[in-house]
Design an enzyme around this catalytic site. Structure first.
Site, PDB file in Angstrom:
ATOM      1  N   GLU A 170       0.810  -1.227   0.000  1.00 42.16           N
ATOM      2  CA  GLU A 170       0.000   0.000   0.000  1.00 42.16           C
ATOM      3  C   GLU A 170       0.838   1.269   0.000  1.00 42.16           C
ATOM      4  O   GLU A 170       0.593   2.190   0.785  1.00 42.16           O
ATOM      5  CB  GLU A 170      -0.967  -0.040   1.195  1.00 42.16           C
ATOM      6  N   GLU A 275      -6.272 -10.730  -1.071  1.00 42.82           N
ATOM      7  CA  GLU A 275      -7.058 -10.452   0.146  1.00 42.82           C
ATOM      8  C   GLU A 275      -8.551 -10.405  -0.180  1.00 42.82           C
ATOM      9  O   GLU A 275      -9.292  -9.571   0.339  1.00 42.82           O
ATOM     10  CB  GLU A 275      -6.613  -9.123   0.783  1.00 42.82           C
TER      11      GLU A 275
HETATM   12  C1  XIL Z   1      -6.058  -5.950   8.379  1.00 44.84           C
HETATM   13  C2  XIL Z   1      -6.395  -7.118   9.304  1.00 44.84           C
HETATM   14  O1  XIL Z   1      -7.329  -7.937   8.656  1.00 44.84           O
HETATM   15  C3  XIL Z   1      -6.932  -6.620  10.624  1.00 44.84           C
HETATM   16  O2  XIL Z   1      -7.101  -7.697  11.533  1.00 44.84           O
HETATM   17  C4  XIL Z   1      -5.999  -5.580  11.225  1.00 44.84           C
HETATM   18  O3  XIL Z   1      -6.591  -5.027  12.383  1.00 44.84           O
HETATM   19  C5  XIL Z   1      -5.724  -4.484  10.216  1.00 44.84           C
HETATM   20  O4  XIL Z   1      -5.198  -5.039   9.018  1.00 44.84           O
HETATM   21  N1  XIL Z   1      -4.851  -4.420   3.684  1.00 44.84           N
HETATM   22  C6  XIL Z   1      -3.855  -5.252   4.124  1.00 44.84           C
HETATM   23  C7  XIL Z   1      -4.074  -6.089   5.310  1.00 44.84           C
HETATM   24  O5  XIL Z   1      -2.817  -5.359   3.443  1.00 44.84           O
HETATM   25  O6  XIL Z   1      -2.901  -6.299   6.058  1.00 44.84           O
HETATM   26  C8  XIL Z   1      -5.153  -5.521   6.206  1.00 44.84           C
HETATM   27  O7  XIL Z   1      -5.401  -6.472   7.240  1.00 44.84           O
HETATM   28  C9  XIL Z   1      -6.400  -5.226   5.411  1.00 44.84           C
HETATM   29  C10 XIL Z   1      -6.116  -4.222   4.337  1.00 44.84           C
END
Ligand code: XIL
Length: 355
Positions: A170, A275
């Site tokens: 990101e 994701e």
């Molecule tokens: C999120 C997790 O799912 C949560 O449990 C945590 O509190 C915050 O992070 N993009 C990403 C992930 O790359 O690492 C994130 O995961 C969601 C968005």
């Protein structure tokens, strides 16, 4: 062919040979006791040359029968796993001189024991950084040394045990410019290539990914990443893949997903869905669950058109355990199993697509 491959995977003797049922030449059949209708997702996906994964965090540590069901479903249905939080800076590097690998190690051990691959997530990100780092005062050179130490230690620890790393996560804003945050602010935009070069030095074999959201379809952010990759390739900065996070709202799968996968694949990169979830306003309705099923199916159907897209990871698998309700209040039901571990229409649609 599919049935033959499935039979081999399941170790079914004879199903690819001549001693099962009467067959048309070249059309082996499964023994009657095995049907593609009852095979888990991972088995169907393997027959298409794909891994299918889930992010894993708190559910893995559930006690009692919940824990048993969680782990059994995870291992049965998935051939890949991403630690949802345990490899992030704040968890794995809680003080400057101490790393805490045990929680992530237990996920990697579970994956090994169950024939699952692991995605490493994530080395360099602006979120979930340990407070010793963000509250310190560091020069640019000190910050570079901290990045190099972190990436080197973590990648070295998991060398040979993860197939790929989200090296940088990101790092771009929606308009495609570098996203502000600790690493950009302390080092400047060269932190991105420093992270990739350092990861490669620590593990010559692991695949190195850039991972982000809102880069799934064509658009300014994805265009900017495309230019970044071309620049890296021109200058010999190592990069092997792009992670399309794919946190979609109901009905929000971009129509240009395939075109976008194709252009990064044409640069010689892997393009993984990393994701995936499809959230909806709560309470969910039957109609919404059907739309969600179509959305999941669209993502998989698009992905499997491209050899570069050989891994799809969902950001969890049961609605009992998902980041969505806390990250997007009022939204949820984003995954393919319900909170009682029962398959939802989205699961069935993937099953139908892959079988
Ligand atoms: C999120 C997790 O799912 C949560 O449990 C945590 O509190 C915050 O992070 N993009 C990403 C992930 O790359 O690492 C994130 O995961 C969601 C968005």
């Amino acid at each position: 062919m599919l049935r033959c491959a499935l039979s081999l995977l399941l170790g079914i003797v004879g199903a690819c040979g001549s001693d099962s049922q009467p067959t048309t030449p070249g059309q082996p059949t499964l023994p009657t006791q095995v049907s593609a209708d009852t095979l888990p997702l991972r088995t169907l996906a393997i027959a298409k040359g794909r891994l299918v994964g889930s992010a894993v965090d708190r559910g893995f540590r559930y006690a009692g029968s919940d824990g048993v069901t969680f782990k059994a479903t995870l291992a049965r249905e998935f051939s890949a796993l991403t630690p949802e939080n345990d490899m992030k800076h704040e968890r794995i590097h809680p003080s400057q001189d101490a790393y805490r690998f045990e929680p992530a190690d237990s996920l990697v051990a579970f994956a090994d024991a169950n024939g699952m691959k692991v995605r490493g997530h994530t080395l360099v990100w602006h979120q979930q950084l340990a407070s010793w780092l963000t509250s310190g005062t560091w020069t640019a050179d000190e910050s570079k040394a901290l990045l190099v130490d972190h990436v080197t230690k973590v990648v070295s620890h998991y060398r040979g045990r993860v197939i790929e790393w989200d090296v940088v996560n990101e790092a771009l804003a929606d308009n495609g410019s570098p996203r502000a945050g600790f690493w950009l602010d302390h080092i400047g935009r060269s932190y991105i290539e420093l992270a990739f070069r350092t990861a490669r030095a620590a593990d010559p074999d692991v695949a190195l990914f850039y991972n982000d959201f809102n880069i799934e379809g064509l658009g300014p952010k994805s265009d900017s990443l495309y230019e970044l990759v071309k620049d890296f390739q021109a200058r010999g900065v190592p990069i092997n893949g792009i992670g399309l996070e794919s946190h979609f709202q109901l009905g929000g799968v971009p129509s240009t997903l395939g075109a976008n996968i194709a252009r990064f694949a044409a640069l010689g990169l892997k393009v993984h869905i990393t994701e995936l979830d499809v959230r909806m306003p709560l309470p969910s309705t039957a109609a919404q669950l059907q739309t969600q099923a179509q959305n999941y199916r669209d993502v998989f159907a698009t992905c499997i058109q491209y050899p570069a897209c050989d891994l799809v990871v969902m950001w969890g698998f049961t609605d009992k355990e998902s980041w969505v309700p806390s990250a997007f209040p009022g939204w949820g039901a984003a995954l393919v199993f319900d909170a009682a571990y029962q398959p939802k229409p989205a699961y069935t649609s993937l099953h139908d697509l892959l079988k």
